[in-house]
Design a protein around this motif. Structure first.
Motif, PDB file in Angstrom:
ATOM      1  N   MET A 240       0.812  -1.189   0.000  1.00  0.00           N
ATOM      2  CA  MET A 240       0.000   0.000   0.000  1.00  0.00           C
ATOM      3  C   MET A 240       0.856   1.254   0.000  1.00  0.00           C
ATOM      4  O   MET A 240       0.573   2.198  -0.682  1.00  0.00           O
ATOM      5  N   TRP A 241       1.962   1.254   0.790  1.00  0.00           N
ATOM      6  CA  TRP A 241       2.831   2.417   0.843  1.00  0.00           C
ATOM      7  C   TRP A 241       3.469   2.693  -0.509  1.00  0.00           C
ATOM      8  O   TRP A 241       3.720   3.827  -0.859  1.00  0.00           O
ATOM      9  N   ALA A 242       3.717   1.629  -1.278  1.00  0.00           N
ATOM     10  CA  ALA A 242       4.330   1.805  -2.593  1.00  0.00           C
ATOM     11  C   ALA A 242       3.392   2.562  -3.528  1.00  0.00           C
ATOM     12  O   ALA A 242       3.837   3.402  -4.311  1.00  0.00           O
ATOM     13  N   LEU A 243       2.099   2.288  -3.456  1.00  0.00           N
ATOM     14  CA  LEU A 243       1.130   2.975  -4.292  1.00  0.00           C
ATOM     15  C   LEU A 243       1.077   4.454  -3.956  1.00  0.00           C
ATOM     16  O   LEU A 243       1.088   5.305  -4.842  1.00  0.00           O
ATOM     17  N   LYS A 244       1.063   4.789  -2.668  1.00  0.00           N
ATOM     18  CA  LYS A 244       1.053   6.197  -2.256  1.00  0.00           C
ATOM     19  C   LYS A 244       2.326   6.899  -2.706  1.00  0.00           C
ATOM     20  O   LYS A 244       2.285   8.019  -3.205  1.00  0.00           O
ATOM     21  N   GLU A 245       3.462   6.219  -2.540  1.00  0.00           N
ATOM     22  CA  GLU A 245       4.740   6.807  -2.931  1.00  0.00           C
ATOM     23  C   GLU A 245       4.817   6.960  -4.446  1.00  0.00           C
ATOM     24  O   GLU A 245       5.324   7.949  -4.949  1.00  0.00           O
TER      25      GLU A 245
ATOM     26  N   LEU B 209      14.143   4.060  -9.854  1.00  0.00           N
ATOM     27  CA  LEU B 209      13.546   3.065 -10.738  1.00  0.00           C
ATOM     28  C   LEU B 209      12.366   2.443 -10.025  1.00  0.00           C
ATOM     29  O   LEU B 209      12.509   1.942  -8.904  1.00  0.00           O
ATOM     30  N   MET B 210      11.198   2.455 -10.673  1.00  0.00           N
ATOM     31  CA  MET B 210      10.001   1.800 -10.154  1.00  0.00           C
ATOM     32  C   MET B 210       9.589   0.768 -11.198  1.00  0.00           C
ATOM     33  O   MET B 210       9.115   1.136 -12.273  1.00  0.00           O
ATOM     34  N   ASN B 211       9.792  -0.513 -10.898  1.00  0.00           N
ATOM     35  CA  ASN B 211       9.599  -1.569 -11.875  1.00  0.00           C
ATOM     36  C   ASN B 211       8.407  -2.457 -11.555  1.00  0.00           C
ATOM     37  O   ASN B 211       8.376  -3.110 -10.524  1.00  0.00           O
ATOM     38  N   SER B 212       7.447  -2.490 -12.480  1.00  0.00           N
ATOM     39  CA  SER B 212       6.332  -3.433 -12.410  1.00  0.00           C
ATOM     40  C   SER B 212       6.363  -4.377 -13.602  1.00  0.00           C
ATOM     41  O   SER B 212       5.516  -5.255 -13.716  1.00  0.00           O
ATOM     42  N   GLY B 213       7.321  -4.186 -14.507  1.00  0.00           N
ATOM     43  CA  GLY B 213       7.422  -4.997 -15.721  1.00  0.00           C
ATOM     44  C   GLY B 213       8.562  -5.983 -15.632  1.00  0.00           C
ATOM     45  O   GLY B 213       8.842  -6.527 -14.565  1.00  0.00           O
ATOM     46  N   ARG B 214       9.234  -6.201 -16.782  1.00  0.00           N
ATOM     47  CA  ARG B 214      10.349  -7.151 -16.855  1.00  0.00           C
ATOM     48  C   ARG B 214      11.597  -6.401 -17.306  1.00  0.00           C
ATOM     49  O   ARG B 214      11.590  -5.759 -18.354  1.00  0.00           O
ATOM     50  N   ILE B 215      12.648  -6.517 -16.515  1.00  0.00           N
ATOM     51  CA  ILE B 215      13.927  -5.911 -16.872  1.00  0.00           C
ATOM     52  C   ILE B 215      14.998  -6.982 -16.808  1.00  0.00           C
ATOM     53  O   ILE B 215      15.078  -7.728 -15.834  1.00  0.00           O
ATOM     54  N   ASN B 216      15.823  -7.043 -17.850  1.00  0.00           N
ATOM     55  CA  ASN B 216      16.968  -7.941 -17.885  1.00  0.00           C
ATOM     56  C   ASN B 216      18.171  -7.092 -18.254  1.00  0.00           C
ATOM     57  O   ASN B 216      18.319  -6.684 -19.404  1.00  0.00           O
ATOM     58  N   GLY B 217      19.000  -6.754 -17.246  1.00  0.00           N
ATOM     59  CA  GLY B 217      20.149  -5.915 -17.526  1.00  0.00           C
ATOM     60  C   GLY B 217      20.785  -5.383 -16.261  1.00  0.00           C
ATOM     61  O   GLY B 217      20.440  -5.781 -15.154  1.00  0.00           O
ATOM     62  N   THR B 218      21.704  -4.469 -16.452  1.00  0.00           N
ATOM     63  CA  THR B 218      22.431  -3.857 -15.355  1.00  0.00           C
ATOM     64  C   THR B 218      21.755  -2.534 -14.994  1.00  0.00           C
ATOM     65  O   THR B 218      21.513  -1.699 -15.869  1.00  0.00           O
TER      66      THR B 218
ATOM     67  N   ILE C 276      10.943  -2.635  -6.723  1.00  0.00           N
ATOM     68  CA  ILE C 276      10.429  -3.701  -7.578  1.00  0.00           C
ATOM     69  C   ILE C 276       9.033  -4.007  -7.067  1.00  0.00           C
ATOM     70  O   ILE C 276       8.857  -4.489  -5.951  1.00  0.00           O
ATOM     71  N   LEU C 277       8.048  -3.661  -7.879  1.00  0.00           N
ATOM     72  CA  LEU C 277       6.650  -3.769  -7.482  1.00  0.00           C
ATOM     73  C   LEU C 277       6.003  -4.984  -8.140  1.00  0.00           C
ATOM     74  O   LEU C 277       6.388  -5.380  -9.243  1.00  0.00           O
TER      75      LEU C 277
ATOM     76  N   ILE D 258      16.750  -0.100  -1.624  1.00  0.00           N
ATOM     77  CA  ILE D 258      15.946  -1.001  -2.454  1.00  0.00           C
ATOM     78  C   ILE D 258      14.731  -1.473  -1.674  1.00  0.00           C
ATOM     79  O   ILE D 258      14.813  -1.710  -0.468  1.00  0.00           O
ATOM     80  N   ALA D 259      13.605  -1.590  -2.378  1.00  0.00           N
ATOM     81  CA  ALA D 259      12.381  -2.151  -1.800  1.00  0.00           C
ATOM     82  C   ALA D 259      11.847  -3.187  -2.787  1.00  0.00           C
ATOM     83  O   ALA D 259      11.686  -2.887  -3.971  1.00  0.00           O
ATOM     84  N   ILE D 260      11.610  -4.397  -2.300  1.00  0.00           N
ATOM     85  CA  ILE D 260      11.097  -5.471  -3.141  1.00  0.00           C
ATOM     86  C   ILE D 260       9.746  -5.903  -2.579  1.00  0.00           C
ATOM     87  O   ILE D 260       9.675  -6.455  -1.485  1.00  0.00           O
ATOM     88  N   GLU D 261       8.697  -5.625  -3.322  1.00  0.00           N
ATOM     89  CA  GLU D 261       7.341  -5.924  -2.884  1.00  0.00           C
ATOM     90  C   GLU D 261       7.060  -7.424  -3.002  1.00  0.00           C
ATOM     91  O   GLU D 261       7.537  -8.087  -3.930  1.00  0.00           O
ATOM     92  N   GLU D 262       6.297  -7.951  -2.046  1.00  0.00           N
ATOM     93  CA  GLU D 262       5.891  -9.346  -2.090  1.00  0.00           C
ATOM     94  C   GLU D 262       5.159  -9.614  -3.400  1.00  0.00           C
ATOM     95  O   GLU D 262       4.291  -8.837  -3.807  1.00  0.00           O
ATOM     96  N   GLY D 263       5.539 -10.702  -4.081  1.00  0.00           N
ATOM     97  CA  GLY D 263       4.927 -11.036  -5.364  1.00  0.00           C
ATOM     98  C   GLY D 263       5.770 -10.612  -6.553  1.00  0.00           C
ATOM     99  O   GLY D 263       5.463 -10.932  -7.689  1.00  0.00           O
ATOM    100  N   SER D 264       6.852  -9.869  -6.302  1.00  0.00           N
ATOM    101  CA  SER D 264       7.778  -9.499  -7.366  1.00  0.00           C
ATOM    102  C   SER D 264       9.009 -10.393  -7.275  1.00  0.00           C
ATOM    103  O   SER D 264       9.159 -11.151  -6.316  1.00  0.00           O
ATOM    104  N   HIS D 265       9.903 -10.310  -8.276  1.00  0.00           N
ATOM    105  CA  HIS D 265      11.059 -11.200  -8.316  1.00  0.00           C
ATOM    106  C   HIS D 265      12.320 -10.425  -8.665  1.00  0.00           C
ATOM    107  O   HIS D 265      12.299  -9.550  -9.535  1.00  0.00           O
ATOM    108  N   PHE D 266      13.421 -10.780  -7.998  1.00  0.00           N
ATOM    109  CA  PHE D 266      14.734 -10.217  -8.283  1.00  0.00           C
ATOM    110  C   PHE D 266      15.745 -11.346  -8.297  1.00  0.00           C
ATOM    111  O   PHE D 266      15.796 -12.155  -7.374  1.00  0.00           O
TER     112      PHE D 266
END
Length: 131
Positions: free
Chosen positions: A1-6, A70-79, A88-89, A103-111
């Protein structure tokens, strides 16, 4: 929820200069920006911005990224290099090495990769442990 507000607060503060790459856009090459960039399409190459890079759920980025935020909800492959923070949302996927102070990694995302949070900069402040 905090990520959406931010996320909403960040978009509102940077709304004076926003660049959008829609779902149907395929870009190959090097991009450089000063403000906020939102990618919903496909990018192969490099993205550089002094502002915020928002990667939408339908976006696919292959290559290197440099941004303040960087706010990522998609797919990134790189540096990735972020001078302020990486988020990572859900349902975002980030595969590659990253460098960022926060760094913040939201539950349900992957790194998957290595993360450098600047420990080499903190070495001078670390108190040695007595043996």
């Amino acid at each position: 929820m905090w990520a959406l507000k931010e996320r909403n607060a960040q978009i509102e503060t940077d709304n004076e200069n926003i660049t959008l790459f829609a779902k149907d856009v395929l870009f190959k090459g090097v991009m450089s920006f000063d403000g906020t960039v939102r990618v919903d399409g496909h990018v192969e190459g490099e993205i550089h911005t002094k502002g915020t890079l928002i990667v939408g759920e339908s976006a696919v980025i292959k290559g290197s990224v440099t941004a303040a935020v960087l706010m990522n909800s998609g797919r990134i492959n790189g540096t990735i290099t972020a001078t302020e923070k990486i988020q990572i949302l859900k349902p975002g996927i980030l595969v590659g090495d990253i460098s960022t102070p926060l760094i913040a990694i939201e539950e349900g995302s992957h790194f998957h990769g290595m993360c450098d949070m600047g420990m080499h900069r903190l070495d001078e402040h670390v108190i040695p442990v007595a043996s």
